[in-house]
Design a protein around this motif. Structure first.
Motif, short mmCIF file in Angstrom:
data_model
loop_
_atom_site.label_atom_id
_atom_site.label_comp_id
_atom_site.label_asym_id
_atom_site.label_seq_id
_atom_site.Cartn_x
_atom_site.Cartn_y
_atom_site.Cartn_z
N LEU A 183 0.82 -1.20 0.00
CA LEU A 183 0.00 0.00 0.00
C LEU A 183 0.86 1.26 0.00
CD1 LEU A 183 -2.85 -1.01 2.48
CD2 LEU A 183 -3.03 -0.65 0.01
N LYS A 184 1.95 1.26 0.77
CA LYS A 184 2.85 2.41 0.77
C LYS A 184 3.44 2.64 -0.62
CE LYS A 184 4.35 2.50 5.60
NZ LYS A 184 5.49 2.32 6.51
N ASN A 185 3.85 1.55 -1.28
CA ASN A 185 4.39 1.68 -2.64
C ASN A 185 3.34 2.23 -3.59
OD1 ASN A 185 6.87 0.70 -1.83
ND2 ASN A 185 6.43 -1.41 -2.43
N ASN A 186 2.10 1.74 -3.46
CA ASN A 186 1.03 2.24 -4.32
C ASN A 186 0.74 3.71 -4.06
OD1 ASN A 186 0.68 -0.18 -5.61
ND2 ASN A 186 -1.04 -0.85 -4.36
N VAL A 187 0.79 4.12 -2.81
CA VAL A 187 0.56 5.53 -2.48
C VAL A 187 1.64 6.39 -3.11
CG1 VAL A 187 0.62 7.18 -0.57
CG2 VAL A 187 -0.78 5.15 -0.38
N GLU A 188 2.89 5.96 -3.03
CA GLU A 188 3.99 6.72 -3.64
C GLU A 188 3.81 6.79 -5.16
OE1 GLU A 188 6.30 8.61 -2.21
OE2 GLU A 188 5.28 8.07 -0.33
N LYS A 189 3.43 5.68 -5.77
CA LYS A 189 3.21 5.67 -7.22
C LYS A 189 2.06 6.61 -7.58
CE LYS A 189 2.03 2.62 -11.06
NZ LYS A 189 0.95 3.47 -11.54
N ASN A 190 0.98 6.58 -6.78
CA ASN A 190 -0.15 7.47 -7.05
C ASN A 190 0.25 8.93 -6.90
OD1 ASN A 190 -1.81 5.32 -7.57
ND2 ASN A 190 -2.73 5.27 -5.54
N LYS A 191 1.10 9.24 -5.92
CA LYS A 191 1.56 10.62 -5.76
C LYS A 191 2.34 11.08 -6.98
CE LYS A 191 1.89 10.88 -0.71
NZ LYS A 191 2.82 10.99 0.44
N LYS A 192 3.22 10.20 -7.48
CA LYS A 192 4.00 10.54 -8.68
C LYS A 192 3.07 10.74 -9.87
CE LYS A 192 8.20 8.08 -7.32
NZ LYS A 192 9.04 6.90 -7.56
N ASP A 193 2.10 9.84 -10.02
CA ASP A 193 1.15 9.97 -11.13
C ASP A 193 0.35 11.27 -11.04
OD1 ASP A 193 2.02 7.54 -12.08
OD2 ASP A 193 0.29 6.40 -11.33
N LEU A 194 -0.06 11.63 -9.83
CA LEU A 194 -0.81 12.87 -9.66
C LEU A 194 0.04 14.09 -10.00
CD1 LEU A 194 -2.93 12.23 -6.44
CD2 LEU A 194 -3.76 12.61 -8.76
N ARG A 195 1.31 14.06 -9.59
CA ARG A 195 2.21 15.17 -9.94
C ARG A 195 2.34 15.29 -11.46
NH1 ARG A 195 6.00 12.84 -6.31
NH2 ARG A 195 5.39 13.41 -4.21
N MET A 196 2.49 14.14 -12.12
CA MET A 196 2.62 14.15 -13.57
C MET A 196 1.33 14.67 -14.23
SD MET A 196 3.52 11.02 -16.15
CE MET A 196 1.90 10.30 -16.01
#
Length: 168
Positions: free
Chosen positions: A74-87
């Motif tokens: 879940l932590k990895n997914n949250v980090e990936k989602n944050k990167k996707d949102l920034r992009m």
């Protein structure tokens, strides 16, 4: 009634009845505390048995390990989602977000307000204005580039109103 033991420990002058009443009171208090502890123990034991029902120590350890692995995922997914949102937010700056349209009658004799100016701008107020002029001979369209909310080419009244509407 005097006792040699009580005299020896310095309590020879105290009546033995008072001592027995005191010991009885202490015993009653201890008995009540014991009953309360037994009731609490049985409640905790029932909860523990319900928690451990059908499980042994190794299966419980596996469950806990699985929970920690899920938390890592879940932590990895949250980090990936944050990167996707920034992009996505960065890409959204380059998309048309603001629009202004003004319909008008280019030639007062035509009627119907068939001409229009359409301003499309991105998040940085860059974009263009499409101006479509409808006349009895035909329809003519042209564009003007907008950088930072302004145009290097002079804008007509309707184009400026469409730009102002888009900028807000």
């Amino acid at each position: 009634m005097n006792s040699e033991f009580l005299t020896m420990i310095g309590l020879g002058g105290i009546d033995i009845g008072y001592i027995l009443v005191g010991i009885t009171a202490v015993l009653l208090i201890l008995l009540i505390m014991l009953i309360v502890l037994i009731v609490k123990y049985t409640k905790v034991k029932k909860r523990y048995d319900r928690f451990m029902r059908g499980k042994n120590a190794s299966s419980l350890e596996e469950n806990i390990r699985g929970v920690f692995e899920d938390m890592k995922m879940l932590k990895n997914n949250v980090e990936k989602n944050k990167k996707d949102l920034r992009m996505l937010n960065k890409n959204m700056e380059r998309t048309f977000q603001k629009m202004g349209i003004v319909k008008y009658d280019a030639f007062n004799t035509m009627g119907g307000q068939l001409s229009f100016s359409l301003a499309l701008l991105d998040g940085n107020d860059d974009g263009f204005i499409i101006n479509s002029v409808h006349s009895s001979e035909g329809c003519y369209s042209y564009t003007k580039e907008i950088k930072g909310g302004t145009s290097s080419i002079t804008l007509g009244q309707e184009e400026q109103r469409a730009l102002d509407e888009a900028i807000g």
